[in-house]
Design a protein around this motif. Structure first.
Motif, PDB file in Angstrom:
ATOM      1  N   ALA A 347       1.204  -1.236  -0.093  1.00 20.84           N
ATOM      2  CA  ALA A 347       0.189   0.499   0.080  1.00 20.84           C
ATOM      3  C   ALA A 347       0.620   1.531  -0.210  1.00 20.84           C
ATOM      4  CB  ALA A 347      -0.939  -0.309   0.885  1.00 20.84           C
ATOM      5  N   SER A 359      -4.445   1.582  -1.481  1.00 19.60           N
ATOM      6  CA  SER A 359      -4.210   0.517   0.014  1.00 19.60           C
ATOM      7  C   SER A 359      -4.250  -1.058  -0.177  1.00 19.60           C
ATOM      8  CB  SER A 359      -6.335   0.285   0.524  1.00 19.60           C
ATOM      9  OG  SER A 359      -6.869   0.445  -1.082  1.00 19.60           O
ATOM     10  N   THR A 370      -3.742  -3.801  -4.839  1.00 19.62           N
ATOM     11  CA  THR A 370      -3.674  -2.415  -4.451  1.00 19.62           C
ATOM     12  C   THR A 370      -4.925  -2.251  -5.215  1.00 19.62           C
ATOM     13  OG1 THR A 370      -2.031  -2.221  -6.117  1.00 19.62           O
ATOM     14  CG2 THR A 370      -1.132  -3.140  -4.127  1.00 19.62           C
ATOM     15  N   SER A 380     -10.284   2.694  -0.605  1.00 21.03           N
ATOM     16  CA  SER A 380     -11.164   1.336   0.387  1.00 21.03           C
ATOM     17  C   SER A 380     -11.963   0.307  -0.914  1.00 21.03           C
ATOM     18  CB  SER A 380     -12.219   1.615   1.956  1.00 21.03           C
ATOM     19  OG  SER A 380     -12.244   2.545   1.419  1.00 21.03           O
ATOM     20  N   HIS A 459      -4.722  -3.400   4.431  1.00 17.35           N
ATOM     21  CA  HIS A 459      -4.249  -1.794   4.958  1.00 17.35           C
ATOM     22  C   HIS A 459      -4.334  -0.876   4.055  1.00 17.35           C
ATOM     23  CE1 HIS A 459      -1.333   0.573   7.643  1.00 17.35           C
ATOM     24  NE2 HIS A 459      -0.406   0.929   6.405  1.00 17.35           N
ATOM     25  N   SER A 460      -4.074   0.010   4.385  1.00 17.86           N
ATOM     26  CA  SER A 460      -4.640   1.289   3.770  1.00 17.86           C
ATOM     27  C   SER A 460      -3.821   2.906   4.073  1.00 17.86           C
ATOM     28  CB  SER A 460      -6.293   2.167   3.985  1.00 17.86           C
ATOM     29  OG  SER A 460      -6.192   3.277   3.770  1.00 17.86           O
ATOM     30  N   LEU A 479      -8.372  -5.160   8.816  1.00 18.67           N
ATOM     31  CA  LEU A 479      -7.663  -3.502   8.334  1.00 18.67           C
ATOM     32  C   LEU A 479      -6.472  -3.484   9.406  1.00 18.67           C
ATOM     33  CD1 LEU A 479      -8.641  -1.384   6.500  1.00 18.67           C
ATOM     34  CD2 LEU A 479     -10.189  -0.918   7.709  1.00 18.67           C
ATOM     35  N   CYS A 481      -4.557   0.863   9.121  1.00 20.18           N
ATOM     36  CA  CYS A 481      -4.513   2.348   8.096  1.00 20.18           C
ATOM     37  C   CYS A 481      -3.455   3.154   9.119  1.00 20.18           C
ATOM     38  CB  CYS A 481      -6.185   2.925   8.865  1.00 20.18           C
ATOM     39  SG  CYS A 481      -7.004   2.046   8.619  1.00 20.18           S
TER      40      CYS A 481
END
Length: 487
Positions: A347, A359, A370, A380, A459-460, A479, A481
């Motif tokens: 990400a 992400s 991605t 997302s 993952h963001s 998740l 972030c």
């Protein structure tokens, strides 16, 4: 999702073990239930194959012999304490729990309001419950609890509490969250049952830490990460080691309180039925791990997930730096760092290349997908589309949702609803796909791939909004972030 836990075995042997404990105490057992009963997502993440409602299904096998007592602290009522994962106050969660248990065939016999000291809010809640036909009892503050054993185990201590009337062999004592006073309710009942000539017993049912796994097993380290805000520490149970010469894992609070509990048991019974805090437990989860490597991997990902959650809370002003520091120490114990989670590097690399929030998700076969923010979609929403297109074998260049359908939605969001972000969220994308699926076979195929995201790691590079977080939670996606609000 790779499976590491035998859920069917768990349902079978856990219920058998509780039946044995009921019989041991003459057919009356107060079972303190720690953790979540029917939405245990932590357990389902670190033990892939464990269903979030496994404990409820297991206890359903005992439903005809069981009743449930829900405990709430008057202090929590007064403070309007909120359950973080659901965003509702503890008193509202008592009503939610009651309805949820009743709808599944359990008898919810009463509610106990603990730590009562004349709080007006507690009185009002009791009146509300009684108008609903719910029997409600008060348990009072006791000076010197839990160390003043002579006072506690007397008519001026537990004897002052309302006696909770129960009729079934198994009494499950649960609560909306920690610190509600479940154990004190159980012990008070033992004292008051004993006064009435009833020899009742006590046991504790908590899933973590897993007493039969090694101290530094990732499953147990993940529990410490999950309770970093409480500063729980896993320890070898010294009482168990001394009594049996065997290593068992417990945590600091139970080990510290055990001498006091032992004295209380002796004050009530004349002798203690237990030689260690581990003896009090009935947890069989460690014997149902079917693939240790899968559970180790899942637990390492959970530790990283908890680390980023703590970072995000710190940025939002709801967390403490000590939580972050503790989990950083747990990284060393588990032998990992954030690079263990492949979606993080992917990400961040996409974000560096595009200059936009991005992400990434690691699918079950190791494939990394991605996405980045566009004028139409957030990172997302774009990622979900890219992932399910890949899984359905649909060409990446194909646009499942035409631009002419997205633009009217954006117009409604920004003009009629006065929103500031025109980009579609994950829920809006999924609704649009659902509408199109009636006439577009590719949209239908893509939607059918959603269950295959369960257990995947995402993952963001920016913190996502509540709507997006809830969608990924429902999909079973792990998740994380970065602690950034940049859009």
């Amino acid at each position: 999702m790779k499976i590491g836990f035998d859920n069917d075995k768990y349902l079978r042997i856990q219920s058998e073990h509780i039946r044995e404990r009921i019989e041991k105490f003459g057919n009356k057992l107060y079972l303190e239930l720690g953790g979540k009963l029917f939405d245990d997502y932590h357990a389902s993440r670190v033990l892939p194959g464990f269903q979030p409602d496994s404990k409820l299904k297991m206890l359903s096998q005992l439903a005809d012999r069981a009743e449930i007592v829900i405990v709430i602290s008057a202090t929590d009522i007064e403070k309007n304490k909120v359950r973080g994962d659901l965003g509702i106050t503890y008193d509202m969660d008592v009503l939610r729990l009651r309805d949820a248990f009743s709808s599944r065939g359990f008898l919810v016999s009463s509610v106990v309001i603990t730590h009562y000291n004349g709080q007006a809010s507690a009185d009002a809640f009791r009146r509300k419950l009684e108008r609903m036909g719910v029997r409600t009892y008060f348990h009072y503050m006791i000076d010197g609890y839990p160390t003043n054993v002579c006072l506690i185990a007397s008519d001026e201590g537990f004897g002052k509490n309302d006696y909770v009337e129960t009729t079934r062999p198994l009494v499950i004592v649960t609560a909306p969250g920690p610190g509600s006073g479940k154990m004190a309710v159980c012990l008070s009942q033992l004292y008051n049952e004993h006064k009435r000539g009833v020899q009742a017993g006590y046991a504790k049912f908590e899933t973590f830490p897993v007493w039969s796994l090694p101290l530094k097993h990732p499953v147990n380290i993940a529990y410490e990460a999950a309770t970093a805000d409480l500063n729980d520490v896993n320890m070898i149970d010294p009482f168990h080691l001394e009594a049996y010469g065997k290593t068992a894992i417990n945590y600091n609070r139970d080990i510290e309180i055990f001498p006091v509990l032992n004295s209380l048991f002796e004050g009530i019974y004349g002798e203690s039925p237990y030689k260690s805090p581990t003896d009090m437990g009935v947890n069989m989860v460690g014997f149902c791990i079917s693939n240790d490597e899968v559970c180790r991997d899942a637990s390492k990902n959970e530790i990283i997930l908890r680390y980023f959650q703590s970072l995000n809370k710190l940025v939002e002003g709801d967390g403490e730096e000590s939580e972050v520091k503790k989990i950083e120490l747990l990284f060393k114990q588990a032998g990992i760092d954030t690079s263990y989670r492949k979606s993080i590097a992917a990400a961040r690399q996409r974000a560096e290349q595009s200059g936009r929030p991005s992400s990434a998700i690691e699918l079950a076969d190791g494939t990394i997908i991605t996405a980045e923010t566009s004028d139409l979609l957030g990172p997302s929403a774009a990622l979900i589309l890219n992932a399910i297109k890949h899984l359905a074998g649909i060409d990446h260049s194909l646009k499942l949702i035409p631009q002419e359908m997205i633009e009217p939605i954006q117009h409604t969001k920004t003009v009629y609803l006065e929103g500031h972000n025109p980009r579609l969220h994950t829920d809006e994308v999924l609704v649009a796909l659902s509408v199109l699926s009636n006439r577009d076979e590719r949209c239908r195929r893509a939607l059918e791939m959603l269950p295959r995201l369960r257990g995947c790691q995402m993952h963001s590079t920016v913190m996502l909004g509540e709507v997006d977080r809830k969608i990924f939670k429902k999909l079973g996606v792990g998740l994380t972030c970065d602690p950034s609000r940049k859009k």
